[in-house]
Write a protein that holds these residues in place. Structure first.
Motif, PDB file in Angstrom:
ATOM      1  N   GLU A 134       0.866  -1.161  -0.055  1.00 55.02           N
ATOM      2  CA  GLU A 134       0.076   0.231  -0.039  1.00 55.02           C
ATOM      3  C   GLU A 134       0.949   1.194  -0.014  1.00 55.02           C
ATOM      4  OE1 GLU A 134      -4.019  -1.612   2.487  1.00 55.02           O
ATOM      5  OE2 GLU A 134      -2.058  -1.000   3.453  1.00 55.02           O
ATOM      6  N   ALA A 135       1.893   1.333   0.671  1.00 53.56           N
ATOM      7  CA  ALA A 135       2.820   2.370   0.909  1.00 53.56           C
ATOM      8  C   ALA A 135       3.520   2.596  -0.633  1.00 53.56           C
ATOM      9  CB  ALA A 135       3.949   2.207   1.769  1.00 53.56           C
ATOM     10  N   GLN A 136       3.807   1.434  -1.304  1.00 50.15           N
ATOM     11  CA  GLN A 136       4.526   1.642  -2.660  1.00 50.15           C
ATOM     12  C   GLN A 136       3.450   2.238  -3.699  1.00 50.15           C
ATOM     13  OE1 GLN A 136       7.245  -1.956  -2.964  1.00 50.15           O
ATOM     14  NE2 GLN A 136       8.313  -0.295  -3.888  1.00 50.15           N
ATOM     15  N   GLN A 137       2.298   1.834  -3.316  1.00 46.14           N
ATOM     16  CA  GLN A 137       1.217   2.505  -4.241  1.00 46.14           C
ATOM     17  C   GLN A 137       0.808   3.727  -4.188  1.00 46.14           C
ATOM     18  OE1 GLN A 137      -2.558   0.083  -3.621  1.00 46.14           O
ATOM     19  NE2 GLN A 137      -1.496  -1.728  -4.339  1.00 46.14           N
ATOM     20  N   LEU A 138       1.189   4.343  -2.882  1.00 52.00           N
ATOM     21  CA  LEU A 138       0.904   5.768  -2.880  1.00 52.00           C
ATOM     22  C   LEU A 138       2.278   6.440  -3.260  1.00 52.00           C
ATOM     23  CD1 LEU A 138      -0.430   5.538   0.828  1.00 52.00           C
ATOM     24  CD2 LEU A 138      -1.690   6.482  -1.036  1.00 52.00           C
ATOM     25  N   PHE A 139       3.399   5.865  -3.161  1.00 50.75           N
ATOM     26  CA  PHE A 139       4.667   6.418  -3.587  1.00 50.75           C
ATOM     27  C   PHE A 139       5.552   5.534  -4.423  1.00 50.75           C
ATOM     28  CE2 PHE A 139       8.600   8.843  -3.451  1.00 50.75           C
ATOM     29  CZ  PHE A 139       8.357  10.195  -3.133  1.00 50.75           C
ATOM     30  N   PRO A 140       5.193   5.274  -5.676  1.00 48.79           N
ATOM     31  CA  PRO A 140       5.925   4.113  -6.317  1.00 48.79           C
ATOM     32  C   PRO A 140       7.443   4.293  -6.513  1.00 48.79           C
ATOM     33  CG  PRO A 140       3.865   5.124  -7.436  1.00 48.79           C
ATOM     34  CD  PRO A 140       4.330   5.949  -6.372  1.00 48.79           C
ATOM     35  N   LEU A 141       7.882   5.407  -6.397  1.00 50.74           N
ATOM     36  CA  LEU A 141       9.418   5.624  -6.455  1.00 50.74           C
ATOM     37  C   LEU A 141      10.380   5.055  -5.096  1.00 50.74           C
ATOM     38  CD1 LEU A 141       9.377   9.358  -7.829  1.00 50.74           C
ATOM     39  CD2 LEU A 141       9.541   6.973  -9.092  1.00 50.74           C
ATOM     40  N   MET A 142       9.149   4.783  -4.176  1.00 50.28           N
ATOM     41  CA  MET A 142       9.965   4.252  -2.746  1.00 50.28           C
ATOM     42  C   MET A 142      10.476   2.708  -2.895  1.00 50.28           C
ATOM     43  SD  MET A 142       8.465   5.113   0.898  1.00 50.28           S
ATOM     44  CE  MET A 142       6.922   4.169   0.598  1.00 50.28           C
ATOM     45  N   ALA A 143      11.360   2.600  -2.055  1.00 50.54           N
ATOM     46  CA  ALA A 143      11.970   1.159  -1.787  1.00 50.54           C
ATOM     47  C   ALA A 143      10.634   0.315  -0.976  1.00 50.54           C
ATOM     48  CB  ALA A 143      13.097   1.274  -0.997  1.00 50.54           C
ATOM     49  N   PRO A 144      10.654  -0.983  -0.875  1.00 51.19           N
ATOM     50  CA  PRO A 144       9.981  -1.516  -0.244  1.00 51.19           C
ATOM     51  C   PRO A 144      10.003  -1.457   1.387  1.00 51.19           C
ATOM     52  CG  PRO A 144      10.962  -3.114  -1.716  1.00 51.19           C
ATOM     53  CD  PRO A 144      11.632  -1.792  -1.872  1.00 51.19           C
ATOM     54  N   VAL A 145       9.192  -1.158   2.088  1.00 52.25           N
ATOM     55  CA  VAL A 145       9.124  -0.607   3.418  1.00 52.25           C
ATOM     56  C   VAL A 145       8.917  -1.811   4.531  1.00 52.25           C
ATOM     57  CG1 VAL A 145       8.417   1.467   2.895  1.00 52.25           C
ATOM     58  CG2 VAL A 145       6.798   0.214   3.725  1.00 52.25           C
ATOM     59  N   LYS A 146       9.486  -1.736   5.360  1.00 46.90           N
ATOM     60  CA  LYS A 146       9.449  -2.577   6.903  1.00 46.90           C
ATOM     61  C   LYS A 146       8.416  -2.270   7.529  1.00 46.90           C
ATOM     62  CE  LYS A 146      14.035  -4.265   6.130  1.00 46.90           C
ATOM     63  NZ  LYS A 146      13.920  -5.395   5.572  1.00 46.90           N
ATOM     64  N   GLY A 147       7.847  -1.284   7.551  1.00 48.56           N
ATOM     65  CA  GLY A 147       6.847  -0.476   8.350  1.00 48.56           C
ATOM     66  C   GLY A 147       6.476   0.500   7.964  1.00 48.56           C
ATOM     67  N   ALA A 148       4.988   0.920   7.927  1.00 52.48           N
ATOM     68  CA  ALA A 148       4.436   2.218   7.495  1.00 52.48           C
ATOM     69  C   ALA A 148       3.218   2.723   7.967  1.00 52.48           C
ATOM     70  CB  ALA A 148       4.226   2.256   5.794  1.00 52.48           C
ATOM     71  N   ILE A 149       3.259   4.101   8.428  1.00 51.90           N
ATOM     72  CA  ILE A 149       2.072   4.817   9.049  1.00 51.90           C
ATOM     73  C   ILE A 149       1.669   5.898   8.024  1.00 51.90           C
ATOM     74  CG2 ILE A 149       1.340   6.209  10.894  1.00 51.90           C
ATOM     75  CD1 ILE A 149       3.386   4.567  12.463  1.00 51.90           C
ATOM     76  N   TYR A 150       0.375   5.803   7.771  1.00 52.93           N
ATOM     77  CA  TYR A 150      -0.097   6.921   6.794  1.00 52.93           C
ATOM     78  C   TYR A 150      -1.193   7.874   7.556  1.00 52.93           C
ATOM     79  CZ  TYR A 150      -2.716   8.761   2.744  1.00 52.93           C
ATOM     80  OH  TYR A 150      -3.294   9.701   1.862  1.00 52.93           O
ATOM     81  N   TYR A 151      -0.955   9.229   7.277  1.00 50.93           N
ATOM     82  CA  TYR A 151      -1.771  10.092   7.980  1.00 50.93           C
ATOM     83  C   TYR A 151      -2.445  11.065   6.592  1.00 50.93           C
ATOM     84  CZ  TYR A 151      -3.663  14.317  10.389  1.00 50.93           C
ATOM     85  OH  TYR A 151      -4.135  15.429  10.819  1.00 50.93           O
ATOM     86  N   ARG A 152      -3.749  10.689   6.592  1.00 50.56           N
ATOM     87  CA  ARG A 152      -4.311  11.266   5.418  1.00 50.56           C
ATOM     88  C   ARG A 152      -4.388  12.723   5.140  1.00 50.56           C
ATOM     89  NH1 ARG A 152      -8.202   8.263   2.604  1.00 50.56           N
ATOM     90  NH2 ARG A 152      -8.516   7.092   4.640  1.00 50.56           N
ATOM     91  N   ASN A 153      -4.570  13.448   6.604  1.00 49.34           N
ATOM     92  CA  ASN A 153      -4.868  14.937   6.431  1.00 49.34           C
ATOM     93  C   ASN A 153      -3.415  15.736   6.406  1.00 49.34           C
ATOM     94  OD1 ASN A 153      -7.528  14.422   6.114  1.00 49.34           O
ATOM     95  ND2 ASN A 153      -7.945  14.387   8.281  1.00 49.34           N
TER      96      ASN A 153
END
Length: 378
Positions: A134-153
């Motif tokens: 899901e993180a890479q879908q939001l920022f496709p240029l990023m490396a695979p992550v080992k943890g991610a928190i998303y803040y929409r606002n």
């Protein structure tokens, strides 16, 4: 004679002048236009709720109040015909890319979600953990992550555009390009300012919002204003074949960030260099640091093109809190400086508070913790 003279035209000073002009005060903004001031280089990330450190709750409460004021300010500017403010909600990802970040990420996750539960905001629909995919879908240029928190606002702002919008929305604002050499003081009261050419400009009140240059007035006022410049170097990259319009801000755990803009641009920053003085230079070490971190987090940027390198001098204090309020014994002067790396988060609201003070209006936020008196022993 001006009702109020505002010294400094960065984000804080411009906000103070805008809010004063909006209330029909006779205000004069005196600005030297330092190209290296922090406002010109800041990334403009607006997301205090996702600060992953165990920080002073006084700063956090104030920062949230400051960021909450942004939508109101943007609406005011749009009503005045200023639609190009550089402000947008873009979201933010807090990520761990490598194993060495996991401890810090896990601590941040605990802090962020405990704070969310305690305060009741942001909602669970706006701030939550997501998967690596899901993180890479939001920022496709990023490396695979080992943890991610998303803040929409989470939001971001272009401070150059915002200050220009506030100036353009203030047709009755007097604006002078000059350097204030000193304050004119009679019987413990400011009666005007003296410019570098020796000219005295009288006024009733003064707001000092000089950023990293504010400390120069301390000796005259009989106080120490321990605001020092902290150099920050930041790189703007072009990614011509990538639509960055909806990319979120990226915060990783080596002390850097990435900010996307709608014009195929990614900003990577920034260094935090102390004891560099007023020396706004680009260094090889600074660029190496910023680029190495950017490519570690987002290897998809390897073919990005240089657009611009900016250097700014942040007005930093020893306790990372701003300086807001009167100087003891000088009741017609207000200090609004020392916002450090958080200037674009805190600046517009701080300027509004300074303007409210100048107009003898009650302040809707307690600024006592930010008083210059906390440095009495410095």
């Amino acid at each position: 004679m001006a009702d109020v003279i505002v010294i400094g035209g960065g984000i804080v000073g411009m906000s103070a002048a805008y809010h004063l002009a909006k209330q029909q005060a006779d205000v004069l903004l005196i600005d030297r236009h330092h190209p290296e001031r922090a406002t010109n280089a800041g990334a403009g990330i607006l997301s205090p709720e996702t600060t992953g450190l165990t920080i002073d709750p006084v700063w956090l409460d104030f920062a949230i109040a400051c960021v909450d004021y942004y939508p109101s300010l943007i609406q005011q500017l749009e009503a005045a015909g200023q639609t190009e403010t550089g402000y947008a909600t873009c979201g933010e990802l807090t990520v761990a890319i490598d194993d060495d970040e996991l401890e810090a990420f896990n601590h941040a996750r605990e802090v962020i979600f405990q704070r969310q539960a305690r305060r009741g905001t942001p909602s669970a629909a706006d701030l939550y953990e997501i998967t690596s995919d899901e993180a890479q879908q939001l920022f496709p240029l990023m490396a695979p992550v080992k943890g991610a928190i998303y803040y929409r606002n989470a939001a971001r702002v272009d401070a150059r555009m915002l200050t220009a919008a506030m100036l353009n929305a203030s047709p009755n604002l007097k604006h002078r390009e000059a350097m204030v050499e000193s304050l004119h003081i009679e019987n413990g009261r400011i009666t005007g300012v003296i410019l570098a050419d020796g000219k005295l400009i009288p006024c009733e009140k003064v707001i000092i919002a000089g950023g990293a240059w504010s400390a120069k007035f301390g000796e005259q006022l009989g106080v120490t204003i321990p605001v020092k410049p902290q150099r920050g170097q930041i790189i703007h990259l072009d990614v011509p074949d990538v639509d960055t319009t909806h990319f979120p801000v990226i915060i990783a755990f080596h002390g850097h960030y990435m900010v996307p803009w709608h014009d195929n641009r990614i900003v990577i920053g920034a260094t935090r260099e102390n004891n560099t003085g007023f020396n706004p230079v680009t260094t090889a070490e600074g660029m190496r640091e910023v680029l190495a971190e950017g490519l570690r987090v987002a290897p998809g940027l390897k073919n990005a093109q240089f657009r611009e390198i900016r250097v700014g001098l942040r007005p930093s204090t020893v306790d990372n809190l701003p300086v807001l309020g009167n100087v003891p014994g000088v009741d017609n002067l207000f200090l609004a400086t020392g916002h450090g790396a958080s200037g674009l988060q805190l600046g517009p609201y701080s300027g509004k508070l300074a303007a409210d003070w100048a107009m003898d209006q009650p302040l809707d936020t307690d600024i006592a913790p930010f008083s210059i008196t906390r440095f009495a022993d410095v």
